[in-house]
Every structure is written in C-alpha cells, then in structure tokens.
Design an enzyme around this catalytic site. Structure first.
Site, PDB file in Angstrom:
ATOM      1  N   SER A  29      -1.315  -4.644   1.104  1.00 13.36           N
ATOM      2  CA  SER A  29      -1.083  -6.043   1.484  1.00 13.36           C
ATOM      3  C   SER A  29       0.320  -6.263   2.033  1.00 13.36           C
ATOM      4  O   SER A  29       1.310  -5.965   1.368  1.00 13.36           O
ATOM      5  CB  SER A  29      -1.241  -6.947   0.263  1.00 13.36           C
ATOM      6  OG  SER A  29      -2.549  -6.897  -0.205  1.00 13.36           O
ATOM      7  N   HIS A  60      -4.197  -8.003   6.020  1.00 10.67           N
ATOM      8  CA  HIS A  60      -4.717  -6.658   6.265  1.00 10.67           C
ATOM      9  C   HIS A  60      -5.227  -6.618   7.705  1.00 10.67           C
ATOM     10  O   HIS A  60      -6.223  -7.255   8.023  1.00 10.67           O
ATOM     11  CB  HIS A  60      -5.854  -6.327   5.298  1.00 10.67           C
ATOM     12  CG  HIS A  60      -5.378  -6.095   3.903  1.00 10.67           C
ATOM     13  ND1 HIS A  60      -5.216  -4.836   3.378  1.00 10.67           N
ATOM     14  CD2 HIS A  60      -4.995  -6.945   2.946  1.00 10.67           C
ATOM     15  CE1 HIS A  60      -4.762  -4.937   2.138  1.00 10.67           C
ATOM     16  NE2 HIS A  60      -4.626  -6.211   1.855  1.00 10.67           N
ATOM     17  N   TYR A  84     -12.525  -6.800  -4.849  1.00  4.47           N
ATOM     18  CA  TYR A  84     -12.464  -8.268  -5.000  1.00  4.47           C
ATOM     19  C   TYR A  84     -13.008  -9.023  -3.797  1.00  4.47           C
ATOM     20  O   TYR A  84     -13.211 -10.227  -3.863  1.00  4.47           O
ATOM     21  CB  TYR A  84     -11.050  -8.752  -5.351  1.00  4.47           C
ATOM     22  CG  TYR A  84      -9.958  -8.520  -4.332  1.00  4.47           C
ATOM     23  CD1 TYR A  84      -9.977  -9.122  -3.081  1.00  4.47           C
ATOM     24  CD2 TYR A  84      -8.870  -7.719  -4.633  1.00  4.47           C
ATOM     25  CE1 TYR A  84      -8.963  -8.927  -2.155  1.00  4.47           C
ATOM     26  CE2 TYR A  84      -7.844  -7.513  -3.726  1.00  4.47           C
ATOM     27  CZ  TYR A  84      -7.896  -8.119  -2.486  1.00  4.47           C
ATOM     28  OH  TYR A  84      -6.897  -7.913  -1.582  1.00  4.47           O
ATOM     29  N   GLU A  85     -13.239  -8.312  -2.681  1.00  7.27           N
ATOM     30  CA  GLU A  85     -13.884  -8.951  -1.527  1.00  7.27           C
ATOM     31  C   GLU A  85     -15.401  -8.901  -1.665  1.00  7.27           C
ATOM     32  O   GLU A  85     -16.108  -9.304  -0.740  1.00  7.27           O
ATOM     33  CB  GLU A  85     -13.546  -8.202  -0.240  1.00  7.27           C
ATOM     34  CG  GLU A  85     -12.100  -8.138   0.127  1.00  7.27           C
ATOM     35  CD  GLU A  85     -11.882  -7.100   1.232  1.00  7.27           C
ATOM     36  OE1 GLU A  85     -12.216  -7.378   2.389  1.00  7.27           O
ATOM     37  OE2 GLU A  85     -11.413  -5.989   0.912  1.00  7.27           O
ATOM     38  N   ALA A 112       0.635  -3.230  -2.870  1.00  4.29           N
ATOM     39  CA  ALA A 112       1.478  -4.280  -3.448  1.00  4.29           C
ATOM     40  C   ALA A 112       1.093  -4.371  -4.915  1.00  4.29           C
ATOM     41  O   ALA A 112      -0.087  -4.258  -5.251  1.00  4.29           O
ATOM     42  CB  ALA A 112       1.205  -5.597  -2.747  1.00  4.29           C
ATOM     43  N   SER A 210      -6.046  -2.285  -6.238  1.00  6.40           N
ATOM     44  CA  SER A 210      -6.547  -1.322  -5.240  1.00  6.40           C
ATOM     45  C   SER A 210      -6.218   0.104  -5.649  1.00  6.40           C
ATOM     46  O   SER A 210      -5.948   0.392  -6.813  1.00  6.40           O
ATOM     47  CB  SER A 210      -5.896  -1.623  -3.887  1.00  6.40           C
ATOM     48  OG  SER A 210      -4.513  -1.339  -3.928  1.00  6.40           O
ATOM     49  N   HIS A 245      -0.732 -15.196  -3.482  1.00  7.77           N
ATOM     50  CA  HIS A 245      -0.967 -14.142  -2.488  1.00  7.77           C
ATOM     51  C   HIS A 245       0.058 -14.246  -1.355  1.00  7.77           C
ATOM     52  O   HIS A 245       0.516 -13.238  -0.822  1.00  7.77           O
ATOM     53  CB  HIS A 245      -2.400 -14.253  -1.961  1.00  7.77           C
ATOM     54  CG  HIS A 245      -2.816 -13.127  -1.054  1.00  7.77           C
ATOM     55  ND1 HIS A 245      -2.742 -11.798  -1.424  1.00  7.77           N
ATOM     56  CD2 HIS A 245      -3.313 -13.131   0.210  1.00  7.77           C
ATOM     57  CE1 HIS A 245      -3.171 -11.037  -0.421  1.00  7.77           C
ATOM     58  NE2 HIS A 245      -3.518 -11.820   0.580  1.00  7.77           N
TER      59      HIS A 245
HETATM   60  N1  HPA Z   1      -1.273  -8.445 -10.100  1.00  4.07           N
HETATM   61  C1  HPA Z   1      -2.289  -7.799  -9.473  1.00  4.07           C
HETATM   62  N2  HPA Z   1      -2.211  -7.415  -8.201  1.00  4.07           N
HETATM   63  C2  HPA Z   1      -1.086  -7.669  -7.535  1.00  4.07           C
HETATM   64  C3  HPA Z   1       0.002  -8.330  -8.119  1.00  4.07           C
HETATM   65  C4  HPA Z   1      -0.100  -8.741  -9.482  1.00  4.07           C
HETATM   66  O1  HPA Z   1       0.824  -9.330 -10.086  1.00  4.07           O
HETATM   67  N3  HPA Z   1       0.966  -8.431  -7.170  1.00  4.07           N
HETATM   68  C5  HPA Z   1       0.481  -7.829  -6.063  1.00  4.07           C
HETATM   69  N4  HPA Z   1      -0.770  -7.377  -6.267  1.00  4.07           N
END
Ligand code: HPA
Length: 270
Positions: A29, A60, A84-85, A112, A210, A245
């Site tokens: 991400s 993405h 999650y998609e 991320a 991920s 996000h």
């Molecule tokens: N939790 C889960 N996924 C993530 C986070 C988080 O705090 N930050 C970026 N992706």
C-alpha cells in the site's frame, strides 16, 4: 504447470522479449512508486495480462513494471491482492506462481504495517525476520504434489542470506533498519487494542493484512524470500490515534524514496 499459468507466462515472455527477470518485488500500500527507480521501464497493466486478477484497492496501481536497477533485471509487481477484498487465496497467490514460472529465484516482499514494538515510529522500515500467520488459512491447503498434501518447512521463511544483505544495504544507504516479526490478519477492520496487546505477547513487532500467503507460496516454489515492512502507523492502542487507510497511504508514499534507496543497495549486493 496450471494451464492458465502457461498462458500468462507465454504472454509475459512475449512482452519481455528476452528479458529474464532475476528478482521480483511485490510492493504494498502506497509503496508502488519504487517502480519509478527502474531504468528502461516497461509497464504492463494487470488488466492486460491474461488470467491476472484485477486490482481494486486505492493506492495499489495494478501493474507490472520490469526494468533494470543496480545491474539486476527486476520485475516490480505494483499492486497485490488481499483477502480483505473478498479475493480467494488462489487469486492472492497467483502472482507468485507467475513469478516462479518466469524463473525468478529471489523475491522481495514489501508491505505497510502497524508498529507494535514500542520503539518503532511511523516511517520506519522493518526487516521481516519471521512471520505469524493469523489469517486462519494457508494457500497450500489447495495444493497437492503428486496427489499428496505438501507439509512445507518454514524454519527459514525469510532467508538469512538475504537478511544479511538487507542489513548491509541499509548500512550503505545510511538508513536505520528495524527488525522484527510480522503478523498477518485478514482485515479490513484494523485491530482492537486488546488484539494488539495479544499479538505483542505472541512476539509480533508489526501487524498487517498481506504478505504471508505470498511468502508461503514462494517458499513452496523454493524462491528465496526477503521482506520489508514500512511502519506507517502505530498499531491500535499503542497510540490513542485513530487509524485510517489514508494515513497508511500517506506515510507509505513518504517512505518510498527510502525504500527505493534500500532496494538499490540491496540489489547491488546480490
Ligand atoms: N494494522 C493492520 N494493517 C495495517 C496497519 C495496521 O495498523 N497499518 C498498515 N497496515
């Protein structure tokens, strides 16, 4: 080889016209900009690649970029697929089958993640030393090798050779590289503070949504794996700040230059 994979490989071999990628990088991400570091880049949108799932998440890009960096032939997969998609595990790991079919032997995964380790700060890069699969699923469940279930050893999921190279690369790039264990949840809700506290007890330093399925499948294919998490925020309850996000994407974007520098040094050491 799966019949749909053969078609995908033939399409890409044709597009690459003799270019044989040595290293693949899956970017997470807000981190897609590292493809911009490649020389002589050629971009192929996922939408054009036969059998490739299409990207749907903001941040993405959904494209393959191949080119050269630090004297290595590199394939960047900008945009990945997530549970999650509502994706199937098969879709999530399809790109790794493709990377294997193309003959790539080294995979760098980036993502991320929220920082659980109290010394981490947003913007830090963390070398993934190991992972905890908290997804409740495993991509090898679908797999049979000559009709048999594959019980895959995961003691060195993240190659110690590549971890040493990343450490050396960080030193050359004069970057601080944190290290730790990445825990994967399905998302898309972020964790509760109670979950984050539990994950800390389990030994997790960062949490994300991920990477783990792709790494399991890459190890199945005997691809050497290295991983970097970009700590985009402190995990829930570590700070009282609400998670978003947008913030993940923003901090990811701000860390791209650092990540590209690290990648360049890493590749030059391979
Ligand atoms: N939790 C889960 N996924 C993530 C986070 C988080 O705090 N930050 C970026 N992706």
């Amino acid at each position: 080889m799966m019949p749909n994979l053969k078609e995908t490989k033939e399409f890409l071999d044709n597009k690459f016209a003799g270019f044989k990628p040595e290293v693949a990088v899956i970017v997470g991400s807000g981190l897609g900009g590292i493809a911009g570091a490649l020389a002589k880049p050629v971009t192929i949108p996922y939408a054009e690649i036969p059998n490739f799932p299409k990207s749907t998440v903001a941040g993405h890009a959904g494209e393959m970029v191949f080119g050269e960096l630090a004297g290595k032939r590199v394939l960047v997969l900008s945009g990945r697929f997530h549970l999650y998609e509502g994706r199937s595990l098969e879709e999530v790991v399809f790109p790794v089958h493709v990377v294997d079919a193309l003959g790539v032997k080294v995979l760098l995964v980036t993502n991320a993640a929220g920082g659980i380790n109290p010394v981490f700060n947003p913007g830090d890069l963390m070398l993934i030393e190991d992972h905890i699969n908290h997804l409740g699923v495993n991509p090898l469940i679908e797999f049979r090798e000559n009709g048999e279930v594959k019980f895959l050893d995961m003691t060195q999921a993240y190659s110690s050779r590549l971890r040493e190279k990343l450490d050396a690369a960080a030193e050359k790039a004069q970057l601080t590289l944190r290290r730790g264990v990445y825990l994967a949840t399905t998302g898309p809700s972020y964790e509760t503070p109670a979950e984050v506290k539990t994950f800390a007890w389990w030994g997790a330093d960062a949490v994300g949504m991920s990477t783990v399925p792709e790494v399991i499948l890459a190890r199945y294919h005997n691809i050497e794996v290295a991983g970097i998490s970009c700590i985009t925020n402190l995990a829930a309850g570590i700070s009282s700040k609400k998670l978003s996000h947008d913030e993940v994407l923003e901090v990811g974007k701000a860390s791209q230059a650092k990540l590209a520098k690290l990648l360049g040094e890493f590749l030059s050491l391979l």
